[in-house]
Structures are given as structure tokens and as C-alpha cells.
Design a protein around this motif. Structure first.
Motif, PDB file in Angstrom:
ATOM      1  N   ILE A  81       0.787  -1.236   0.072  1.00  0.00           N
ATOM      2  CA  ILE A  81      -0.049   0.051  -0.246  1.00  0.00           C
ATOM      3  C   ILE A  81       0.890   1.089   0.135  1.00  0.00           C
ATOM      4  CG2 ILE A  81      -1.929   1.232   1.092  1.00  0.00           C
ATOM      5  CD1 ILE A  81      -2.564  -1.726   0.145  1.00  0.00           C
ATOM      6  N   THR A  90      -1.190   9.789   3.814  1.00  0.00           N
ATOM      7  CA  THR A  90      -1.006   8.679   5.101  1.00  0.00           C
ATOM      8  C   THR A  90      -2.278   8.190   5.762  1.00  0.00           C
ATOM      9  OG1 THR A  90      -0.762  10.712   6.264  1.00  0.00           O
ATOM     10  CG2 THR A  90       1.387   9.759   5.808  1.00  0.00           C
ATOM     11  N   VAL A  93      -3.374   5.488   3.294  1.00  0.00           N
ATOM     12  CA  VAL A  93      -2.552   4.417   3.435  1.00  0.00           C
ATOM     13  C   VAL A  93      -2.906   3.610   4.880  1.00  0.00           C
ATOM     14  CG1 VAL A  93      -0.071   3.655   4.142  1.00  0.00           C
ATOM     15  CG2 VAL A  93      -0.605   5.062   2.247  1.00  0.00           C
ATOM     16  N   ALA A  94      -3.114   4.201   6.009  1.00  0.00           N
ATOM     17  CA  ALA A  94      -3.482   3.782   7.198  1.00  0.00           C
ATOM     18  C   ALA A  94      -5.121   2.959   6.973  1.00  0.00           C
ATOM     19  CB  ALA A  94      -3.534   4.646   8.141  1.00  0.00           C
ATOM     20  N   SER A  97      -4.648   0.026   4.258  1.00  0.00           N
ATOM     21  CA  SER A  97      -3.883  -1.309   4.760  1.00  0.00           C
ATOM     22  C   SER A  97      -4.580  -1.779   5.908  1.00  0.00           C
ATOM     23  CB  SER A  97      -2.535  -0.639   5.153  1.00  0.00           C
ATOM     24  OG  SER A  97      -2.343   0.266   6.155  1.00  0.00           O
ATOM     25  N   SER A  98      -5.027  -1.096   7.021  1.00  0.00           N
ATOM     26  CA  SER A  98      -5.595  -1.523   8.297  1.00  0.00           C
ATOM     27  C   SER A  98      -6.787  -2.405   7.924  1.00  0.00           C
ATOM     28  CB  SER A  98      -5.910  -0.614   9.354  1.00  0.00           C
ATOM     29  OG  SER A  98      -6.725   0.471   8.739  1.00  0.00           O
ATOM     30  N   THR A 109       3.237  -1.443   4.043  1.00  0.00           N
ATOM     31  CA  THR A 109       2.897   0.033   3.708  1.00  0.00           C
ATOM     32  C   THR A 109       4.356   0.688   3.251  1.00  0.00           C
ATOM     33  OG1 THR A 109       3.213   0.879   5.905  1.00  0.00           O
ATOM     34  CG2 THR A 109       1.068   0.172   5.090  1.00  0.00           C
ATOM     35  N   TYR A 110       4.194   1.918   2.410  1.00  0.00           N
ATOM     36  CA  TYR A 110       5.102   2.450   1.752  1.00  0.00           C
ATOM     37  C   TYR A 110       4.931   3.952   1.642  1.00  0.00           C
ATOM     38  CZ  TYR A 110       9.633   3.241  -0.643  1.00  0.00           C
ATOM     39  OH  TYR A 110      10.959   3.930  -1.107  1.00  0.00           O
ATOM     40  N   GLN A 293       6.079   7.685   7.096  1.00  0.00           N
ATOM     41  CA  GLN A 293       5.825   6.467   7.726  1.00  0.00           C
ATOM     42  C   GLN A 293       5.351   6.476   9.445  1.00  0.00           C
ATOM     43  OE1 GLN A 293       5.315   3.547   6.193  1.00  0.00           O
ATOM     44  NE2 GLN A 293       4.609   2.703   8.091  1.00  0.00           N
ATOM     45  N   VAL A 296       1.743   7.040   9.652  1.00  0.00           N
ATOM     46  CA  VAL A 296       1.030   5.803   9.302  1.00  0.00           C
ATOM     47  C   VAL A 296       1.109   4.958  10.577  1.00  0.00           C
ATOM     48  CG1 VAL A 296       0.711   3.890   7.963  1.00  0.00           C
ATOM     49  CG2 VAL A 296       1.444   5.831   6.943  1.00  0.00           C
ATOM     50  N   LYS A 300      -2.244   3.909  12.783  1.00  0.00           N
ATOM     51  CA  LYS A 300      -2.738   2.392  12.621  1.00  0.00           C
ATOM     52  C   LYS A 300      -2.630   1.658  13.896  1.00  0.00           C
ATOM     53  CE  LYS A 300      -1.305  -0.455   9.375  1.00  0.00           C
ATOM     54  NZ  LYS A 300      -0.682  -1.077   8.373  1.00  0.00           N
TER      55      LYS A 300
END
Length: 572
Positions: A81, A90, A93-94, A97-98, A109-110, A293, A296, A300
Motif C-alpha cells: 500500500i 498517510t 494508507v492507514a 492497509s488496516s 505500507t510504503y 511512515q 501511518v 494504525k
């Protein structure tokens, strides 16, 4: 500042809506100015329903995106992600991905490094995916222009799903799916989603295939509400629904990361304004000062103790960011003055030592002094990188398109953009940008404009009106806080300046033609201390919003002044 009165609806329309809703004419006028013309519109406005969210499969390529993710899960593929380093990226992505991790473990994640990789999809990120066995990348809040990079990934056997909300170019990347409501061939009913909003539509589609309802996904809306506020997208349509419900999550059942921030600031109830000015800068500070990151990780985290550790770390980043942007803003203002560039249509400044993470904030600060399209450049590797900010009514993205022969790469929105160019092209770009803006911008736009919803009397400012206006929230583009104007105002005689260096004005105003000092209302004018002599000696007109001032447990109505003028000294 220019004061502009919004068009007033016809009295017959006001009367009709006031009668249907059983409200005063002023409230009916404010609703009509927001496009609310009947009972059903008003119901959706005051009570946003999750059922008003659109079917995610109306978005072009959504079926392909869901099919590819289902295939990846079935085949035990590794999914990366990938998202931008700002709040929209961000949070997105959180969120994605979660959601995926709740049922499938092979997800990572990236976030690209702002300094080493820059904005958007990066070759470095694709190499990371190849080195670590990822065969599917889901890009959030970026990617719609990453044609070469998506091709680079495809040659390595890596598929892309793009979830973006920026304007595409003439050609789309050769991805498995490109989810972007701004695609010319996408008939999705609402095209003002932020990147995190597009990510939410993706998990809504994935969830519907598993029998999940929209209610099951409400806990993720705190992330979407934060992105909506931070990315300054219109708070209308779906965005209004998601912001409304997301704020409820933040205030009633915040995730550990938000709870950790709220515990730091010790604020009871957060509005969308608080999200924009309190939560968002802290999330943004991670990518600006260290690495996205960190944000994130905070968003998360499910353990409150760990989240509080991450929040303390990010608070330090935010403090460092504040100190740095103030220093750089002063240096940039000095550069404009020393180069005697105060009279142009644009502000373009450059210093190779300026911190890339704060140049966007600095550009916004410069606009507070020199109100015009602004770019702040710094050195980034062997190129120059800039953040662009614009003024109301002017599309800086289009202006950059007019300078594309001097630019290496650019992207963004009407009011905010980013670009890179070769250092030897800086002076040519600067001259070209000034030329393009001078030709295309209405000079009137260079005077800040205040849009006034209604002219009212002091006697109309009541607790009942305040209660109704509070129900207009969440506020933002497309639904701004109602702005009022009142005339023939005098101070009771005790006006004063407050705050550091007397920057702010505190006074008590009454209508000298239709009232007495006993009917006066408290008023506060941030950064309006210079108006003290005018208020003490003259009759004034004021433009303001309504606010509640809480002091020692007592709540009182007050006018939050936006501007003051000597009575009859203004023109519309």
C-alpha cells in the motif's frame, strides 16, 4: 479587503422555504444560498445519512480493482500500500492497509521519502516492491500521471491499482485499474473526493462483496474526515456525509492515534476546524520533518500507550516545523523586499538551504503579506523543488501548465501544486510565470475578498440563531461558516488591544441607530488591533462570523470580526 454580498434569493423563495421548514427568513436565506430549496434537501443537509453515499461500483474500473485484489488474496500475493507523505496520503494508507490486514496478513505500507524520492510514485518504491516480493501495489493519493513508473513496474511483473483524485493528463497509466472520479470517462456522481475518500470507496466495494454494510465501515471515517479537512476539498455531497460521520467517530470513539493527540491538546469536542488546525498539522509534520511512515504508524496503532509514544514523537516534529517555517518565512519576505518585487503579480523566491518540508507552509504565509500566487523554491538533489499556493479565484495549476516548457515535473490542484525544474531554468521560469499570471489573472483578485451571506442587525444575533448555525457544520469549501455584516456600530467605550504586541482587538459593539449599550455584543478581532483608533472614535461597519466564547464555565455569544471599515467608506 473587498466585501462582496452574495446574491440574495427572491423573497418568494425565502418565504416558501421558511414556511416549509418553520424557520426564520434569515435561516431560509442562508440555506437557499447553499442550494437547499426544499424539505428533502434540508433533511440531507442537517442529517447526513450513510445511505446517501453512492455505490462504489459506479466508479470507472472499480470492478477491475476488486477483482485484482481478490485474486491477490486468493493467490497469497504480497500487497504493498503506497501513498503520498501528506495527510491525505498517510490517512489513505492507514485506512486501506488496516482494512486489508484485518482479514489478510500479506500487506505492507510504503510512504516515499519527501527528500530522496519526492512526490508520488517513485522508482525507489517500485524497486523496494520487487526486492521484497510484492506483485501488487495499491497507490493512494497519487499515480494518475505516473505513466513511466507504472510501465517500469509492469516490466518487473508488478501490477498497479491507482486511487487518485488529481486531474489526469491526456493519457492514463497502464494500470490494472485507475480509480479517479476526475477521469473524463468516469461517470461517478461525485468528483470532489480526496485521495483517502477514493480509498474508502475501494474498501466499501471490497466490503460489499463480503456482505459488509456501510455501518461496518464507519470506524474508518475518522481518517476520511481528517483528509477531507486537511486537503481542503468541498464539504458537499459525499464529503459532507463522510466528514459528518467521521467527526462523530473522532469525538465518540477515536482510534488510539487520535485519542493520543486529543489527550495532548485536552480539547473536549473537535470540529472540522480543529481537525484542520490541530490534528492535520501534527500528521503532516511527520512527513515534513522526518518521514511520513511515522504518521501511518500512529494512525494504525491500536495500543494507546504505544500511540501516546508515537504522538509525543510527532509533537516534537510539529514544534520543530513551526519554528522552522517562521524563520524561513521571515527570510523569504526579506528576499522579496530586497529584490523590490512587491509590485508584481507573483511572488517567487528561492534559497537552496530552505527546508523542503515547510516551503508549502511558507508560501501560504507569504500570501498573508503579499496576496498573490506564490512559489517557494529550494534545492532538492540536483534540481530545484517548489511548492505553489494560489489566491481565491486563480488556478495556479493552469498557470504552471503555461510554463511547462521550463518545468521538469509538476502536479496538484487549483490552489496548491508542486513542481521541480533544473536550476539553470529558474530565472526563465520565474519570468514566464509572472508573464502568464499577469496575462490571465483579473487584477481585482489581488484584493482579498470576503463573501458576505447576509446583512443583519445586532438584534438578530440570538442564541437560537447560533444553535441553528452550529447545525450547518461541518464547514468548509462549498459550505463555509455564514458571514454576516452589520452597520452603524459603535463601541461602548472600552475597546482595547490584547495579545502579544497588541495584535488583536477586543471591543463591545451596539447598533447606535437601533439599540443601546445594554444590547451590545462582545467582539474579538484577531490581527485587527490596528483598528482600535477607528473603533474608539467612529461609527463602523463590521463583517463577522458568530462564535461562542467560553470563560470559567460560562458561554457567551460573540462576534468574531473578519474586517472593519468606517461606516459608508466601503463599496460593493
Amino acid at each position: 479587503m473587498r466585501w462582496t454580498i452574495k446574491p440574495i434569493p427572491e423573497q418568494a423563495q425565502i418565504d416558501a422555504l421558511a414556511s416549509i421548514l418553520k424557520v426564520e427568513d434569515l435561516v431560509a436565506q442562508l440555506l437557499l444560498q447553499r442550494g437547499i430549496t426544499n424539505y428533502e434537501d434540508a433533511k440531507r443537509f442537517f442529517r447526513p445519512q450513510l445511505s446517501d453515499l453512492h455505490d462504489p461500483f459506479l466508479m470507472k474500473d472499480m470492478d477491475k480493482a476488486v477483482e485484482r485484489i481478490d485474486k491477490a488474496i486468493a493467490n497469497q500475493e504480497n500487497i504493498l500500500i503506497f501513498g503520498d507523505y501528506d495527510v491525505d496520503g498517510t490517512t489513505a494508507v492507514a485506512l486501506v492497509s488496516s482494512y486489508l490486514e484485518s482479514a489478510y496478513p500479506n500487506v505492507a505500507t510504503y510512504i516515499p521519502d519527501r527528500y530522496n524520492e519526492g512526490y508520488g510514485v517513485s522508482y525507489q518504491g517500485i524497486d523496494f516492491a520487487e526486492d521484497n516480493g510484492f506483485s501488487l501495489i495499491i497507490a493512494l493519493d497519487c499515480g494518475v500521471k505516473a505513466i513511466d513508473k507504472v510501465e517500469y513496474a509492469r516490466e518487473k511483473g508488478i501490477d498497479f491499482i491507482i486511487c487518485d483524485h488529481h486531474r489526469p493528463g491526456n493519457t492514463l497509466p497502464d494500470a490494472v485499474a485507475v480509480l479517479d472520479p476526475k477521469r473524463a470517462d468516469c461517470s461517478y456522481p461525485y468528483n470532489e473526493l480526496c485521495g483517502c475518500g477514493v480509498g474508502f470507496k475501494l474498501i466499501q466495494a471490497l466490503g460489499s462483496k463480503k456482505g459488509e454494510t456501510i455501518e461496518d465501515l464507519v470506524p474508518y471515517l475518522d481518517l476520511v474526515a481528517t483528509a477531507i479537512g486537511a486537503d481542503i476539498v468541498p464539504i458537499t455531497g459525499e464529503n459532507r456525509v463522510m466528514a459528518y460521520w467521521g467527526l462523530q467517530v473522532i469525538n465518540q470513539e477515536p482510534r488510539a492515534g487520535f485519542k493520543a493527540i486529543i489527550n495532548q491538546i485536552k480539547k473536549q469536542v473537535l470540529t472540522i476546524t480543529d481537525v484542520v488546525f490541530i490534528i492535520a498539522p501534527r500528521i503532516n509534520a511527520a512527513g515534513r520533518m522526518e518521514h511520513g511512515q511515522h504518521a501511518v504508524n500512529l494512525l494504525k496503532e491500536t495500543d494507546l500507550e504505544k500511540a501516546e509514544f508515537f504522538a509525543a514523537e510527532i509533537e516534537k516534529f510539529n514544534t520543530d516545523r513551526r519554528n522552522l517555517d517562521q524563520i524561513i518565512a521571515q527570510e523569504a519576505l526579506l528576499q522579496i523586499q530586497e529584490n523590490k518585487e512587491e509590485e508584481g503579480f507573483t511572488s517567487v523566491v528561492y534559497n537552496e538551504t530552505w527546508h523542503k518540508g515547510v516551503i508549502g507552509i511558507v508560501a501560504s504565509r507569504l500570501i498573508e503579506t503579499y496576496y498573490r500566487p506564490t512559489l517557494v523554491f529550494t534545492k532538492s538533489g540536483n534540481k530545484l523543488a517548489a511548492s505553489a499556493r494560489s489566491i481565491k479565484g486563480f488556478d495556479v495549476y493552469e498557470a504552471l501548465e503555461g510554463c511547462s516548457d521550463t518545468i521538469e515535473q509538476f502536479g496538484g490542484h487549483m490552489y496548491a501544486a508542486g513542481l521541480t525544474l533544473l536550476e539553470e531554468n529558474y530565472e526563465a521560469f520565474k519570468a514566464k510565470f509572472e508573464e502568464v499570471v499577469a496575462k490571465t489573472m483579473d487584477p481585482n483578485l489581488m484584493s482579498p475578498e470576503i463573501m458576505v451571506d447576509a446583512i443583519i442587525g445586532i438584534d438578530q444575533i440570538t442564541p437560537k440563531l447560533m444553535r441553528i448555525i452550529k447545525q450547518f457544520a461541518p464547514f468548509g469549501p462549498g459550505n463555509m461558516t455564514p458571514v454576516f455584516m452589520a452597520e452603524n456600530l459603535r463601541d461602548t467605550g472600552y475597546a482595547k488591544v490584547v495579545g502579544q504586541e497588541g495584535k488583536h482587538l477586543k471591543c463591545k459593539l451596539f447598533d447606535k441607530n437601533n439599540g443601546s449599550k445594554r444590547s451590545a455584543i462582545d467582539a474579538i478581532g484577531f490581527n485587527l488591533g490596528k483598528y482600535l483608533p477607528t473603533v474608539l472614535d467612529k461609527t463602523v461597519s463590521a463583517v463577522f462570523t458568530l462564535d461562542e466564547n467560553e470563560w470559567q464555565g460560562n458561554i457567551a455569544l460573540q462576534m468574531k470580526l473578519k474586517d472593519l471599515k468606517e461606516h459608508n467608506s466601503y463599496q460593493f
